[in-house]
Write a protein that holds these residues in place. Structure first.
Motif, short mmCIF file in Angstrom:
data_model
loop_
_atom_site.label_atom_id
_atom_site.label_comp_id
_atom_site.label_asym_id
_atom_site.label_seq_id
_atom_site.Cartn_x
_atom_site.Cartn_y
_atom_site.Cartn_z
N ILE A 161 0.76 -1.13 0.16
CA ILE A 161 -0.43 -0.01 0.29
C ILE A 161 0.72 1.15 -0.12
O ILE A 161 1.84 1.67 1.27
N ALA A 162 0.25 1.83 -1.24
CA ALA A 162 1.28 2.88 -0.76
C ALA A 162 1.59 4.09 -0.14
O ALA A 162 2.25 4.53 0.60
N GLN A 163 0.46 4.55 0.64
CA GLN A 163 0.88 5.11 2.23
C GLN A 163 0.72 4.42 3.26
O GLN A 163 -0.58 3.78 3.55
N ARG A 164 1.23 4.33 3.64
CA ARG A 164 2.02 3.81 4.66
C ARG A 164 0.49 3.81 6.24
O ARG A 164 0.58 3.19 6.66
N ASN A 165 0.51 5.53 5.86
CA ASN A 165 -0.44 5.63 7.41
C ASN A 165 -2.20 5.15 6.85
O ASN A 165 -3.09 5.02 7.62
N THR A 166 -2.00 4.23 5.79
CA THR A 166 -3.70 3.88 5.43
C THR A 166 -4.47 3.28 6.42
O THR A 166 -6.00 3.13 6.74
N LEU A 167 -4.01 2.43 7.19
CA LEU A 167 -4.27 1.22 8.44
C LEU A 167 -3.73 2.38 9.83
O LEU A 167 -5.44 2.12 10.30
N SER A 168 -3.49 2.74 9.67
CA SER A 168 -2.66 3.16 11.13
C SER A 168 -3.85 4.54 11.79
O SER A 168 -4.08 4.87 12.48
N ARG A 169 -4.03 5.02 10.60
CA ARG A 169 -5.11 6.83 10.57
C ARG A 169 -6.13 6.85 10.91
O ARG A 169 -6.65 7.21 11.73
N LEU A 170 -6.79 5.62 10.93
CA LEU A 170 -7.95 4.77 11.51
C LEU A 170 -8.23 4.66 13.26
O LEU A 170 -8.96 4.77 13.79
N LEU A 171 -6.64 3.77 13.49
CA LEU A 171 -7.02 3.75 15.06
C LEU A 171 -6.24 5.58 15.70
O LEU A 171 -6.76 5.95 17.12
N LYS A 172 -5.46 6.32 14.26
CA LYS A 172 -4.64 7.58 15.29
C LYS A 172 -6.23 8.72 15.16
O LYS A 172 -6.25 10.11 16.24
N ASP A 173 -7.44 8.16 14.73
CA ASP A 173 -8.15 9.09 14.44
C ASP A 173 -9.08 9.51 15.58
O ASP A 173 -9.23 8.81 16.22
N GLU A 174 -9.54 10.93 15.79
CA GLU A 174 -9.61 11.91 17.34
C GLU A 174 -11.11 11.03 17.51
O GLU A 174 -11.33 10.58 18.84
N LYS A 175 -11.88 10.24 16.74
CA LYS A 175 -13.10 9.90 17.04
C LYS A 175 -12.84 8.58 16.90
O LYS A 175 -13.72 7.44 16.91
N SER A 176 -11.81 7.54 16.84
CA SER A 176 -11.58 6.70 16.96
C SER A 176 -12.46 5.53 18.06
O SER A 176 -12.36 5.59 19.46
N ASP A 177 -13.01 4.55 17.39
CA ASP A 177 -13.91 3.28 18.65
C ASP A 177 -12.93 2.48 19.22
O ASP A 177 -13.59 1.31 18.77
N SER A 178 -12.11 3.04 19.69
CA SER A 178 -11.00 1.82 20.34
C SER A 178 -11.50 1.19 21.50
O SER A 178 -11.69 2.34 22.40
N CYS A 179 -10.89 0.10 21.82
CA CYS A 179 -11.77 -0.10 23.46
C CYS A 179 -10.84 -1.20 24.41
O CYS A 179 -9.44 -1.74 23.65
N PHE A 180 -10.56 -1.44 25.75
CA PHE A 180 -9.83 -1.35 26.29
C PHE A 180 -10.06 -2.31 27.32
O PHE A 180 -10.56 -2.17 27.74
N ARG A 181 -10.08 -3.78 27.06
CA ARG A 181 -10.22 -4.63 28.17
C ARG A 181 -9.58 -5.23 29.17
O ARG A 181 -8.40 -6.40 28.77
N ILE A 182 -9.70 -6.01 30.76
CA ILE A 182 -8.62 -5.81 31.50
C ILE A 182 -9.78 -7.67 31.50
O ILE A 182 -10.58 -7.43 32.05
N ASN A 183 -9.22 -9.14 30.97
CA ASN A 183 -9.64 -10.52 31.88
C ASN A 183 -9.69 -10.68 32.77
O ASN A 183 -7.61 -11.11 32.85
N HIS A 184 -10.08 -11.43 34.06
CA HIS A 184 -9.53 -12.49 34.93
C HIS A 184 -10.40 -13.32 35.08
O HIS A 184 -11.55 -13.61 34.94
N TYR A 185 -9.13 -14.60 34.81
CA TYR A 185 -9.84 -15.87 35.20
C TYR A 185 -9.34 -16.73 35.95
O TYR A 185 -8.88 -16.92 36.35
N PRO A 186 -10.51 -16.61 37.24
CA PRO A 186 -9.79 -16.97 38.23
C PRO A 186 -9.72 -18.52 38.51
O PRO A 186 -10.48 -19.02 37.56
#
Length: 332
Positions: A161-186
């Motif tokens: 892909i010529a534009q190196r940021n084609t994928l990364s820009r989607l996560l860098k977007d200020e409106k990126s819908d990313s989340c973080f999960r911490i799982n604990h399996y007792p």
């Protein structure tokens, strides 16, 4: 110690007996500093949809600090933890995974990584922690995000892909819908020898573009190979594991496969995992990238927005093929 009755226990058991699976030695390993890392990443995503990343550059001190804070939270009384839940979708959850009947031997924290959208329940988790939980989480997420951007940029290079940021820009977007999960399996010492495995987290694929997983030294994670065989992933608490998500499978027009995975609970040891899910903005349109497709190649998927796919994914069961409604048929 509470011992579950057999009817209550049955909902956490695999439907079929699962023989002890030896640790799989064929997991692709990508050294982030290797001069050919971009091609190794593409090869791993094509063949497995999954790889282990070493020499990743994330300080292990950040990882250890977050693990300690997470364990401190999960050691709280149930009533204290319940004040941060049930998730809506963010906050603390236990046993129930989503609203559609999926259950697992797991408790978890789900947090939004967008600083503009932090749920009140997430804030209550941080307020009640006297050990600067929020600061530790934010430092860890910042480091993992930067690593993830670099992985996606190498991936784009490897795909030509010529534009190196084609994928990364989607996560860098200020409106990126990313989340973080911490799982604990007792641990589950009260489970009798039933020749069946207890489900920690049922089989599924991740809907987002990419997932970045780190876990402690307890095994339990399994992935499904292309031939349908389930294999156990050797734990490595100093490395990260990268999963291809459904959105990335679409964007590469099926060249990369979203890896099906699950977690089986351990009867003696607890497992802690921390996953960053990199997603685009809700309004982002998802479709095969023209720069990835060769001349005359037809799209395997209909175009959709991330919101449309997310809404469909989260109203389904974990094990459903959530991409199926978005696949093109001969009539399309």
């Amino acid at each position: 110690m509470v011992v579950l009755s057999q009817p209550a226990l049955n909902q956490f058991l695999l439907l079929k007996p699962c023989k002890s699976t030896p640790l799989f030695t064929g997991i692709p390993v990508v050294d982030f500093t290797h001069p050919d890392a971009k091609n190794l990443i593409v090869e791993a995503c094509r063949d497995y949809g999954f790889f282990k990343l070493v020499n990743h550059g994330v300080p292990l001190e950040l990882v250890a600090n977050l693990e300690n804070e997470a364990l401190r939270f999960f050691k709280k009384s149930q009533s204290e933890k319940d004040r941060a839940g049930p998730p809506d979708p963010f906050g603390y959850g236990s046993k129930r995974i989503g609203p559609n009947g999926d259950v697992g031997w797991v408790e978890y924290l789900l947090l939004n990584t967008n600083p503009e959208v932090i749920s009140p329940k997430s804030l209550s988790i941080f307020r009640e922690s006297p050990h600067h939980f929020r600061a530790v989480v934010e430092k860890y997420i910042t480091a993992v995000k930067n690593m993830c951007y670099a992985v996606l940029e190498l991936m784009a290079e490897g795909l030509g892909i010529a534009q190196r940021n084609t994928l990364s820009r989607l996560l860098k977007d200020e409106k990126s819908d990313s989340c973080f999960r911490i799982n604990h399996y007792p641990p589950c010492p009260e489970v009798p020898a039933l020749n069946r495995n207890l489900v920690g987290f049922g089989e599924h694929t991740d809907p987002q573009i990419i997932s970045v997983l780190r876990s402690n030294s307890t095994s339990g994670l399994q992935i499904c190979l292309a031939d349908g065989t389930w294999v156990s992933v050797p734990p490595d608490q100093t490395s990260f594991f990268i999963n291809v998500g459904d959105a990335l499978q679409v964007m590469t027009n099926g060249r990369f496969k979203s890896v099906k995975h699950r977690v089986l609970a351990d009867t003696t040891k607890s497992r802690l995992s921390m996953i960053y899910f990199g997603g685009p903005a809700l309004s982002e349109k998802i479709a095969p990238l023209p720069s990835v497709m060769v001349k005359g190649e037809e799209s395997l998927y209909k175009e959709f927005t991330w919101w449309e796919y997310k809404k469909a994914a989260y109203t389904s069961r974990l094990a459903d093929n959530r991409l199926a409604p978005f696949e093109k048929s001969a009539a399309d």
